[in-house]
Design a protein around this motif. Structure first.
Motif, PDB file in Angstrom:
ATOM      1  N   PHE A  77       0.802  -1.218   0.000  1.00 54.94           N
ATOM      2  CA  PHE A  77       0.000   0.000   0.000  1.00 54.94           C
ATOM      3  C   PHE A  77       0.841   1.277   0.000  1.00 54.94           C
ATOM      4  N   ASN A  78       2.055   1.223   0.558  1.00 54.61           N
ATOM      5  CA  ASN A  78       2.790   2.468   0.786  1.00 54.61           C
ATOM      6  C   ASN A  78       4.118   2.593   0.042  1.00 54.61           C
ATOM      7  N   HIS A  79       4.628   1.491  -0.521  1.00 54.41           N
ATOM      8  CA  HIS A  79       5.978   1.563  -1.093  1.00 54.41           C
ATOM      9  C   HIS A  79       6.085   1.067  -2.537  1.00 54.41           C
ATOM     10  N   LEU A  80       5.341   0.039  -2.900  1.00 55.08           N
ATOM     11  CA  LEU A  80       5.540  -0.591  -4.203  1.00 55.08           C
ATOM     12  C   LEU A  80       5.265   0.376  -5.349  1.00 55.08           C
ATOM     13  N   ARG A  81       4.082   0.962  -5.391  1.00 54.71           N
ATOM     14  CA  ARG A  81       3.722   1.834  -6.513  1.00 54.71           C
ATOM     15  C   ARG A  81       4.674   3.034  -6.614  1.00 54.71           C
ATOM     16  N   LYS A  82       5.007   3.621  -5.464  1.00 56.39           N
ATOM     17  CA  LYS A  82       5.929   4.760  -5.461  1.00 56.39           C
ATOM     18  C   LYS A  82       7.303   4.350  -5.980  1.00 56.39           C
ATOM     19  N   GLY A  83       7.805   3.201  -5.515  1.00 57.36           N
ATOM     20  CA  GLY A  83       9.121   2.732  -5.955  1.00 57.36           C
ATOM     21  C   GLY A  83       9.164   2.434  -7.438  1.00 57.36           C
ATOM     22  N   LEU A  84       8.106   1.812  -7.955  1.00 58.35           N
ATOM     23  CA  LEU A  84       8.068   1.510  -9.390  1.00 58.35           C
ATOM     24  C   LEU A  84       7.998   2.794 -10.219  1.00 58.35           C
ATOM     25  N   ASP A 301       7.983 -11.291  -6.659  1.00 60.53           N
ATOM     26  CA  ASP A 301       9.134 -10.488  -6.248  1.00 60.53           C
ATOM     27  C   ASP A 301       9.335  -9.350  -7.245  1.00 60.53           C
ATOM     28  N   TYR A 302       9.077  -8.128  -6.805  1.00 60.62           N
ATOM     29  CA  TYR A 302       9.231  -6.939  -7.657  1.00 60.62           C
ATOM     30  C   TYR A 302      10.567  -6.229  -7.424  1.00 60.62           C
ATOM     31  N   SER A 303      11.429  -6.837  -6.618  1.00 62.45           N
ATOM     32  CA  SER A 303      12.644  -6.136  -6.193  1.00 62.45           C
ATOM     33  C   SER A 303      13.555  -5.763  -7.357  1.00 62.45           C
ATOM     34  N   SER A 304      13.632  -6.604  -8.389  1.00 61.19           N
ATOM     35  CA  SER A 304      14.522  -6.287  -9.506  1.00 61.19           C
ATOM     36  C   SER A 304      14.063  -5.034 -10.243  1.00 61.19           C
ATOM     37  N   GLN A 305      12.761  -4.727 -10.178  1.00 64.12           N
ATOM     38  CA  GLN A 305      12.244  -3.522 -10.813  1.00 64.12           C
ATOM     39  C   GLN A 305      12.435  -2.291  -9.936  1.00 64.12           C
TER      40      GLN A 305
END
Length: 451
Positions: A77-84, A301-305
């Motif tokens: 909710f707080n990090h994935l979309r912003k990081g991508l 795992d979305y870490s590589s992106q």
């Protein structure tokens, strides 16, 4: 006296430096440390296949992985979309896209081929395209792209024309001439060329294709859409998607841009057709645009992106940044290719200006490579007995002229050597010496490496 300054030029110490740094750029020792996880004793001159990821980026990836595992809900909710979005913004700047909305992060170029070719297949299935309309591509297109055409296009009524890539090459005009012929054939009998697939850098044999010129020809000839498969491009050659002018452009970030596998970007130029382009994995984001659809395809795992900004910091440690790395890799791989060709009395597969960080080098004819199976057996032999990892290619002799020759006969085998920052001169010497040893064995006792 001037105060000592950190790597970014900021004042980071309170004492006065008696011996200021001569350079803030990464040292050779630091490069070795970044890639110390590579298996020792291997001449790894095959960066083009799987790429390479430095230790500092592996550490950054692990932090993202732990952040998810520690609190998945907060991460989602707080990090994935912003990081991508931050990663997509970095890519936007690297490729000179107009909008971050044109940039999607996906697994690899294979996924991009599925995205592009599924919408072409749907157009055939829905009757928007006529049966027999054409997809034009180079014959050496990556096998997964050919399989995607088979899966999505030909079964829906489309046909395919493969343009023969001349090899060895002496100039880009040879490619341009053959490509024009392919488009002419595609437009025969009243058909339409609905899609052209153009490699920016072909995989095997490897050459840099005059992609801007071919895209312009497509526009002149009324091709509906152009998809540039640039799996090897980002971090290897400059990329300006506006100058290139294609509808779709994909490049892997894990091959030459130091990301961990697997991550690529797909650029989709804004057009009325943009809403018809979808990720092949349908999630609850379906219909929100490809970039958002690609940002969530289920728990994975979305870490590589997410490490793309960290990679930008890593390459900035090198003189000239990624542009400096590209320039030096090109200069060195050309020198190494010329050194090997001179040692073996053979030839390069293309002029230096048609090479990036990889180059094709003719193998001695005494090795008697007469099929792709022979090339694969020699590759396995070099790996198992000499600790050398390098892709090899069989090139059938031309029916007309036969092809390049060395002192023993026709050159039918080629090695695709890569250069990346972790490579050393010793890697290429090891390869040279192993081939010379095999040639001498073949001369003296006819020993077959494939036996």
């Amino acid at each position: 006296m001037d105060s000592d300054r950190g790597e970014n030029g900021d004042s980071s110490h309170n004492h006065v430096s008696k011996k200021p740094k001569l350079s803030a750029f990464i040292s050779e020792e630091e490069i070795r440390q970044e890639f110390s996880h590579h298996q020792r004793g291997i001449a790894r001159i095959n960066n083009g296949s799987f790429g390479s990821c430095p230790a500092s980026i592996i550490a950054a990836q692990k932090k993202w992985q732990l952040r998810f595992l520690q609190q998945p809900d907060d991460f989602y909710f707080n990090h994935l979309r912003k990081g991508l979005l931050e990663s997509r913004t970095v890519v936007k700047g690297l490729i000179n896209a107009d909008s971050v909305d044109e940039v999607s992060l996906i697994d690899n170029a294979t996924t991009a081929a599925a995205i592009v070719l599924q919408q072409i297949g749907r157009a055939f299935a829905q009757g928007k395209f006529q049966k027999g309309d054409v997809v034009v591509m180079l014959h050496c297109a990556f096998q997964s792209v050919k399989k995607s055409i088979q899966a999505y296009v030909t079964g829906a009524g489309g046909s395919v024309i493969e343009v023969q890539l001349p090899f060895p090459l002496t100039s880009k005009e040879e490619i341009v001439s053959e490509f024009r012929k392919g488009l002419e054939k595609g437009k025969s009998d009243g058909r339409h060329v609905r899609l052209a697939i153009i490699d920016h850098i072909t995989s095997m044999p490897c050459v840099v294709v005059p992609v801007e010129e071919l895209v312009k020809i497509c526009r002149q000839e009324g091709v509906d859409q152009v998809f540039v498969d640039a799996a090897h491009a980002i971090g290897s050659v400059p990329v300006d998607v506006k100058e290139i002018g294609a509808d779709f452009y994909v490049s892997n970030l894990h091959k030459w841009f130091f990301c961990p596998p697997s991550v690529a970007f797909l650029y989709c130029r804004k057009s009325p057709l943009s809403s018809e382009v979808h990720h092949p994995v349908v999630s609850h984001e379906f219909g929100n645009g490809l970039a958002i659809e690609s940002s969530w395809i289920g728990t994975r795992d979305y870490s590589s992106q997410l490490v793309v900004p960290s990679v930008l910091e890593f390459v900035s440690r090198f003189e000239g940044g990624i542009e400096g790395i590209m320039m030096r890799n090109h200069e060195i791989v050309v020198k190494m290719g010329e050194m090997l060709a001179k040692s073996w009395g053979t030839n390069l597969g293309a002029p230096p200006e048609m090479c990036a960080s990889m180059i094709m080098v003719g193998l001695p004819s005494r090795l008697f490579i007469s099929s792709e199976e022979d090339a694969m057996r020699l590759r396995s032999y070099l790996r198992q007995h000499h600790g050398i990892e390098v892709p090899l290619h069989y090139q059938a002799p031309s029916d007309v002229e036969g092809g390049p020759k060395d002192k023993d006969g026709l050159v039918t085998g080629y090695a695709r050597i890569s250069h990346q920052v972790y490579n050393s001169f010793d890697d290429y010497c090891k390869f040279r010496d192993a081939i010379n040893q095999l040639v001498e064995q073949r001369r003296s006792c006819k020993m077959l490496f494939m036996e």
